[in-house]
Design a protein around this motif. Structure first.
Motif, short mmCIF file in Angstrom:
data_model
loop_
_atom_site.label_atom_id
_atom_site.label_comp_id
_atom_site.label_asym_id
_atom_site.label_seq_id
_atom_site.Cartn_x
_atom_site.Cartn_y
_atom_site.Cartn_z
N PHE A 1 -9.13 -2.92 4.77
CA PHE A 1 -8.11 -3.90 4.36
C PHE A 1 -8.32 -5.26 5.01
CE2 PHE A 1 -3.93 -5.92 4.98
CZ PHE A 1 -3.55 -6.06 3.65
N CYS B 1 0.85 -1.20 0.00
CA CYS B 1 0.00 0.00 0.00
C CYS B 1 0.88 1.23 0.00
CB CYS B 1 -0.90 0.00 1.24
SG CYS B 1 -1.98 1.45 1.35
N ASN C 1 -2.45 -6.85 -4.14
CA ASN C 1 -1.52 -7.94 -3.84
C ASN C 1 -0.56 -8.18 -5.00
OD1 ASN C 1 -3.19 -9.20 -5.66
ND2 ASN C 1 -3.78 -10.88 -4.30
N LEU D 1 1.59 -7.40 4.75
CA LEU D 1 1.40 -6.05 4.23
C LEU D 1 2.74 -5.33 4.25
CD1 LEU D 1 -0.35 -3.68 3.26
CD2 LEU D 1 -0.86 -3.17 5.67
N CYS E 1 -3.80 0.06 -2.80
CA CYS E 1 -3.28 -1.21 -2.26
C CYS E 1 -3.75 -2.38 -3.12
CB CYS E 1 -3.75 -1.39 -0.82
SG CYS E 1 -3.19 -2.91 -0.03
#
Length: 501
Positions: A288, A192, A232, A307, A230
């Motif tokens: 999140f 993020c 992955n 994260l 944000c």
């Protein structure tokens, strides 16, 4: 003969008492523990307005580390010098809150630029007193400025770049070991990052831009918001962005009956439009955490996530302690200082591509409206393009950010997971910037690729002196975003909202 009367100027100078950074931070801590403003004023023998002024700037003051032994500014200088340093400090805090690295040379260059701008903008000043040649951002000035402002925690030394390269290399090894030991897969690892967006700026040479600059009361910083994006490493899970604006309830929300909870962003507000630690923690727990838990469950993946964050002040080093118990499967890993531009995935073209997509969608919206209605481009821009329309364009740009882009961004930090195969039936397309230029020319705008690249660079955000003034003014008047007359003006609808949105 009676006692001599002190002049008003002399009286003001006598009453003006400088406060150390340490004392200001002490006042802020006591206030946050529940001590009332009136009691603080009595304890420190200051007026309530002075205490309120300190509290209004608390987010900025809290991130400053005072230099040891420095109590106050004792040397009297011109008002231009003072204003330059105030604006420079605003700029420095902005850099720190976005996690950017600044060096001595960068600071000195910005100081010289701000000073020169202020000289040109200050009518009736003595050239002997305020000429550009009268100020040099020398080593002596820089050392004294560090002492006066306590910016030791912000400035990186001249070897930051080489140190960053070494730290980045070491971190890649640390990251690889962690991933192997914990058996993380790309779907479980997220990054993020925050970025500023001047959502109502056109390229500098368009007539809309020139006209806006001449409009009374035009405030460029009011067109600024901050986004936290944000996703992955596999690129198939994009999290709802955190958006921070200067107004909690813009007038456009009222006229379009917007329900904030149903927006495609988590909407938050403060006068600086900054992502603070408190807001970031809220986003982690409310957005999140639930989104990642749902995603992992739906894909039958182990309930664990990593994260990756930079060390911006909004990302508390104790973030794990603030995460709710139900999301304790989330582990937080911080990039070392000075490695953000080298390693951070979101900085590896994702944010830049997102902003290009934003501009493309904005230009397309302008083109379609002017083609399908009787509105001119200027009329649409002034009367109909508001924060509600902007939110829809942000959503289109974020949804348009591809898995390929998001996955490729991990090439430097985690090259093993970057797929060489095409995603989503990817086919070569016309570059986004070319599309923007083509749409612009279709609307009769004087615009080229260089203008668009320059505008994207502005979105990445090098604040001008005028923008710093506006940001400083917002910081000093925290109540401004709550006042109706400071909201976006409500206008008569020339055509139906459905045709615009």
């Amino acid at each position: 003969m009676g006692p001599k009367k002190m002049s008003a100027k002399g009286s003001a100078e006598k009453k003006r008492r400088m406060m150390s950074m340490k004392l200001k931070q002490e006042i802020i801590k006591k206030y946050e523990r529940g001590v009332r403003v009136s009691d603080l004023a009595k304890e420190y023998d200051r007026s309530t307005s002075t205490i309120c002024t300190i509290l209004k700037q608390k987010e900025l003051l809290k991130v400053i580390t005072p230099a040891k032994g420095i109590k106050i500014i004792s040397k009297l200088r011109t008002s231009v010098h003072e204003e330059m340093e105030r604006l420079l400090l605003v700029w420095l805090m902005e850099k720190q809150l976005t996690g950017e690295t600044v060096t001595k040379s960068i600071i000195c260059e910005k100081a010289q630029e701000i000073y020169g701008d202020l000289v040109e903008q200050t009518p009736g000043t003595s050239m002997d007193e305020t000429s550009k040649e009268s100020f040099k951002a020398s080593r002596g000035w820089f050392d004294n400025f560090k002492k006066r402002s306590g910016i030791h925690s912000v400035v990186r030394d001249s070897e930051a770049s080489s140190a960053g390269e070494k730290s980045a290399k070491a971190f890649i090894e640390t990251f690889a070991k962690l991933v192997e030991d914990e058996a993380y897969i790309p779907q479980q690892v997220f990054n993020c990052d925050e970025t500023g967006l001047f959502w109502k700026k056109m390229p500098r040479r368009t007539y809309i831009t020139a006209e806006e600059k001449s409009m009374p009361g035009h405030k460029p910083m009011k067109d600024r918001l901050t986004l936290a994006l944000c996703a992955n490493a596999s690129g198939d899970c994009k999290i709802k962005p955190l958006l921070v604006y200067h107004s909690e309830n813009p007038r456009a929300f009222k006229s379009h009956k917007i329900i904030k909870e149903k927006l495609q962003v988590m909407w938050r507000a403060n006068p600086k439009a900054w992502v603070t630690r408190e807001l970031f923690v809220q986003w982690v727990n409310l957005v999140f955490g639930p989104a990642v838990k749902k995603y992992l469950s739906e894909n039958n993946l182990p309930l664990k996530a990593l994260l990756v964050l930079d060390n911006a002040p909004a990302h508390s080093p104790n973030l794990t302690e603030d995460i709710l118990y139900e999301f304790n499967f989330i582990k937080v890993l911080y990039l070392p200082p000075n490695t953000t531009p080298i390693l951070q995935p979101m900085d590896q073209q994702v944010i830049s591509d997102f902003k290009k997509l934003f501009m493309k969608q904005l230009f397309r919206q302008c083109f379609e409206i002017t083609e399908s209605t009787n509105l001119t481009l200027q009329e649409f821009w002034k009367e109909h393009y508001n924060i509600v329309t902007c939110l829809k364009i942000i959503d289109m740009a974020w949804q348009g950010t591809t898995r390929r882009t998001l996955n490729s961004a991990w090439r430097k930090l985690w090259p093993e997971v970057v797929s060489e195969s095409d995603f989503e039936g990817f086919k070569p397309e016309v570059p986004v910037v070319e599309e923007i230029v083509s749409l612009g020319k279709s609307m009769g705008l004087e615009v080229n690729e260089e203008d668009i690249d320059d505008l994207i660079g502005k979105h990445i955000e090098e604040l001008t002196t005028e923008e710093l003034k506006e940001l400083q003014q917002q910081q000093q008047h925290m109540e401004v975003f709550q006042e109706i007359n400071e909201e976006e003006p409500e206008v008569d609808q020339v055509i139906s909202t459905s045709k615009i949105l």
